[in-house]
Design a protein around this motif. Structure first.
Motif, short mmCIF file in Angstrom:
data_model
loop_
_atom_site.label_atom_id
_atom_site.label_comp_id
_atom_site.label_asym_id
_atom_site.label_seq_id
_atom_site.Cartn_x
_atom_site.Cartn_y
_atom_site.Cartn_z
N GLY A 1 -11.55 -3.84 -2.45
CA GLY A 1 -11.75 -2.53 -2.09
C GLY A 1 -10.92 -1.45 -2.88
N ARG B 1 0.66 -1.30 -0.06
CA ARG B 1 0.05 0.10 0.29
C ARG B 1 1.02 1.22 0.09
N ASP C 1 -14.51 3.57 -0.83
CA ASP C 1 -15.39 3.02 0.23
C ASP C 1 -16.35 4.19 0.66
N VAL D 1 -18.03 12.33 5.14
CA VAL D 1 -19.13 13.17 5.58
C VAL D 1 -19.83 13.78 4.27
N LEU E 1 -12.61 17.87 6.19
CA LEU E 1 -14.00 18.58 5.76
C LEU E 1 -15.07 18.25 6.59
C1 LIG Z 1 -7.89 -6.42 5.89
C2 LIG Z 1 -8.12 -5.85 4.68
C3 LIG Z 1 -7.41 -6.08 3.38
C4 LIG Z 1 -7.77 -5.41 2.16
N1 LIG Z 1 -7.11 -6.00 1.34
C5 LIG Z 1 -7.26 -5.28 -0.14
C6 LIG Z 1 -6.72 -6.07 -1.19
O1 LIG Z 1 -5.99 -6.98 -1.15
N2 LIG Z 1 -7.05 -5.43 -2.22
C7 LIG Z 1 -8.00 -4.30 -2.20
O2 LIG Z 1 -8.05 -3.85 -3.45
N3 LIG Z 1 -8.35 -3.66 -1.30
C8 LIG Z 1 -8.35 -4.40 0.06
N4 LIG Z 1 -8.84 -3.85 1.10
C9 LIG Z 1 -9.76 -2.39 0.91
C10 LIG Z 1 -8.88 -1.07 0.91
O3 LIG Z 1 -7.98 -0.97 2.08
C11 LIG Z 1 -9.76 0.10 0.83
O4 LIG Z 1 -11.15 -0.48 0.25
C12 LIG Z 1 -9.31 1.07 -0.37
O5 LIG Z 1 -8.13 1.39 0.38
C13 LIG Z 1 -10.24 2.08 -0.33
O6 LIG Z 1 -10.02 3.53 -0.72
P1 LIG Z 1 -10.68 4.84 -0.47
O7 LIG Z 1 -9.60 5.93 -1.02
O8 LIG Z 1 -12.00 4.92 -0.90
O9 LIG Z 1 -10.64 4.96 1.10
P2 LIG Z 1 -9.52 5.24 2.26
O10 LIG Z 1 -8.34 4.49 2.29
O11 LIG Z 1 -10.40 4.96 3.49
O12 LIG Z 1 -9.44 6.71 2.25
C14 LIG Z 1 -10.09 7.82 2.94
C15 LIG Z 1 -9.32 9.08 3.05
O13 LIG Z 1 -10.05 10.20 3.33
C16 LIG Z 1 -9.68 10.73 4.65
N5 LIG Z 1 -10.71 11.34 5.24
C17 LIG Z 1 -11.80 10.74 5.98
N6 LIG Z 1 -12.61 11.73 6.46
C18 LIG Z 1 -12.36 12.91 6.10
C19 LIG Z 1 -12.71 14.37 6.08
N7 LIG Z 1 -13.81 14.47 6.72
N8 LIG Z 1 -11.88 15.24 5.54
C20 LIG Z 1 -10.76 14.81 4.84
N9 LIG Z 1 -10.34 13.71 4.69
C21 LIG Z 1 -11.11 12.70 5.20
C22 LIG Z 1 -8.98 9.61 5.34
O14 LIG Z 1 -8.03 10.14 6.41
C23 LIG Z 1 -8.40 8.77 4.40
O15 LIG Z 1 -7.09 9.28 3.96
C24 LIG Z 1 -8.53 -4.32 2.21
C25 LIG Z 1 -9.17 -3.89 3.59
C26 LIG Z 1 -8.90 -4.44 4.57
C27 LIG Z 1 -9.63 -4.20 5.89
#
Ligand SMILES: Cc1cc2nc3c(=O)[nH]c(=O)nc-3n(C[C@H](O)[C@H](O)[C@H](O)COP(=O)(O)OP(=O)(O)OC[C@H]3O[C@@H](n4cnc5c(N)ncnc54)[C@H](O)[C@@H]3O)c2cc1C
Length: 370
Positions: free
Chosen positions: A301, A129, A289, A174, A154
């Motif tokens: 994810g 990652r 997510d 949010v 935010l």
């Molecule tokens: C055990 C485990 C294993 C996994 N293995 C895999 C895998 O093998 N392959 C795969 O594809 N996925 C895997 N995943 C899933 C993956 O980690 C996430 O689904 C993916 O990273 C989603 O990315 P995202 O950017 O949508 O969300 P996130 O990574 O959650 O990023 C959200 C960002 O928004 C920020 N944020 C939150 N609220 C606010 C706010 N109000 N204002 C400003 N910033 C904010 C957070 O700090 C964060 O930096 C796994 C998950 C788990 C639990």
């Protein structure tokens, strides 16, 4: 939106070059909430389309923790389209020859990796990652013109003055709550995952399925093994090694070779109920997510977050600022059902893996072709 801890990732603005995409003027303004994988990939796609982008991140610095992601061939294509294919291939390793085993080591079935590779013409890849986050940040920096404001949570998405608002702020989004209310929210499934990277390289790779407990091992980079262990929610870090003490080699060894201080605990949750739309008000879109958090059983994810980011920014680039509402509808049509199907599949796999009748489950697994 400006703050004391704000970091500028800004080198140029106006003309985007170097990747076959250019714009003589800025196409519009976008605020992306969240600098995770979904948010950074979206920012790259928007910059390539000539948008002025601000990323708001609540954390004070880039979030570089984590273990390894499986990157499915479809997500690799999305990374290619975002200009990150070379960075991916430089750091990722192929995942092949993985099996599902019983705790005594008996092989039950093969993970369908070779079938995926035959169909897609390229293998499933694994990437740490932090390397993926670094590659996304480097690509944004290469383009310039994106402001990443760290330490800026935010709080009021409706007050943002931008043509486009992207909620990439994860499972507790949010942006989602502001535009869709709190009917859909994170739902725990009563299981946690401990994940880590051992300082040794082992085979055999794959997953071992016990009763209410699972252990997975994958390659990640030379000399290291990526692992994940799912256990009932109450299990403490100290208990994890005991839980797997009598499982087949190299599981106890892999746990012994990982410093517990580096283990990461994830409470497994998914978004429920599924959202009726990923877009709102002709100017708001959710990715990753925030839109469809899923359990990790299919390892999709991050992949789905990358596919969302590529599809959204492609639609927006084709529509331009004036065509934004239509572009958002096109994004919703392309991604919502598909992402929600993957989330449903992941949750169904969790049920199958966690059955109280593991003997029946194992018999079914043995009957799988190949
Ligand atoms: C055990 C485990 C294993 C996994 N293995 C895999 C895998 O093998 N392959 C795969 O594809 N996925 C895997 N995943 C899933 C993956 O980690 C996430 O689904 C993916 O990273 C989603 O990315 P995202 O950017 O949508 O969300 P996130 O990574 O959650 O990023 C959200 C960002 O928004 C920020 N944020 C939150 N609220 C606010 C706010 N109000 N204002 C400003 N910033 C904010 C957070 O700090 C964060 O930096 C796994 C998950 C788990 C639990």
């Amino acid at each position: 939106m400006s703050g004391e801890t704000e970091t500028e990732s800004e080198r140029a603005s106006g003309t985007v070059d170097g990747a076959g995409t250019s714009s003589g003027r800025e196409a519009g303004t976008a605020v992306v909430a969240g600098a995770g994988i979904g948010g950074l990939a979206t920012a790259i796609g928007l910059r390539r389309a000539g948008w002025t982008v601000t990323v708001l991140e609540r954390r004070a610095a880039p979030e570089r923790y984590g273990t390894a992601f499986g990157i499915h061939p479809t997500a690799q294509s999305a990374l290619d389209l975002l200009g990150l294919g070379d960075a991916l291939r430089a750091r990722a390793v192929p995942y092949r020859h993985a099996r599902i085993r019983r705790p005594d080591g008996t092989v039950l079935a093969a993970l369908p990796l070779e079938r995926i590779e035959r169909r897609a013409g390229r293998p499933e890849l694994l990437m740490a990652r932090p390397h993926l986050i670094d590659a996304l940040l480097a690509e944004l920096d290469r383009f310039g013109g994106t402001r990443i404001a760290y330490g800026q949570p935010l709080t009021d998405p409706r007050a943002l003055d931008a043509d486009l608002v992207v909620g990439a702020d994860g499972i507790n989004s949010v942006v989602r709550t502001a535009y869709f209310g709190s009917r859909s929210g994170p739902r725990p499934i009563g299981t946690v995952a401990w994940i880590g990277i051992a300082g040794c390289e082992t085979g055999p790779y794959g997953e071992t399925w016990g009763e209410g407990r699972f252990f997975g091992m994958t390659p990640v980079e030379p000399g290291r093994t990526n692992w994940y262990a799912t256990v009932p929610a109450a299990t403490t870090a100290r208990e994890v090694r005991d839980v797997f003490a009598d499982w087949h080699d190299p599981i106890p060894r892999v746990l012994a070779e990982t410093d517990p201080a580096t283990w990461i605990r994830y409470e497994m949750r998914h978004l429920h109920p599924a959202l009726p739309r990923f877009v709102a008000d002709g100017r708001v879109a959710l990715v990753g997510d925030a839109a469809h958090a899923m359990t990790p059983h299919l390892g999709q994810g991050a992949c789905t977050a990358l596919l969302d980011a590529e599809a959204l920014t492609r639609a927006v680039a084709a529509g331009g600022p004036d065509g934004l509402p239509r572009a958002l509808r096109a994004y919703d049509a392309e991604r919502r059902r598909s992402a929600q199907r993957v989330a449903f599949g992941s949750r169904s796999l969790h049920r199958f893996m966690s059955t109280r009748r593991p003997a029946l489950r194992d018999t079914l697994l043995r009957m799988l072709p190949g």
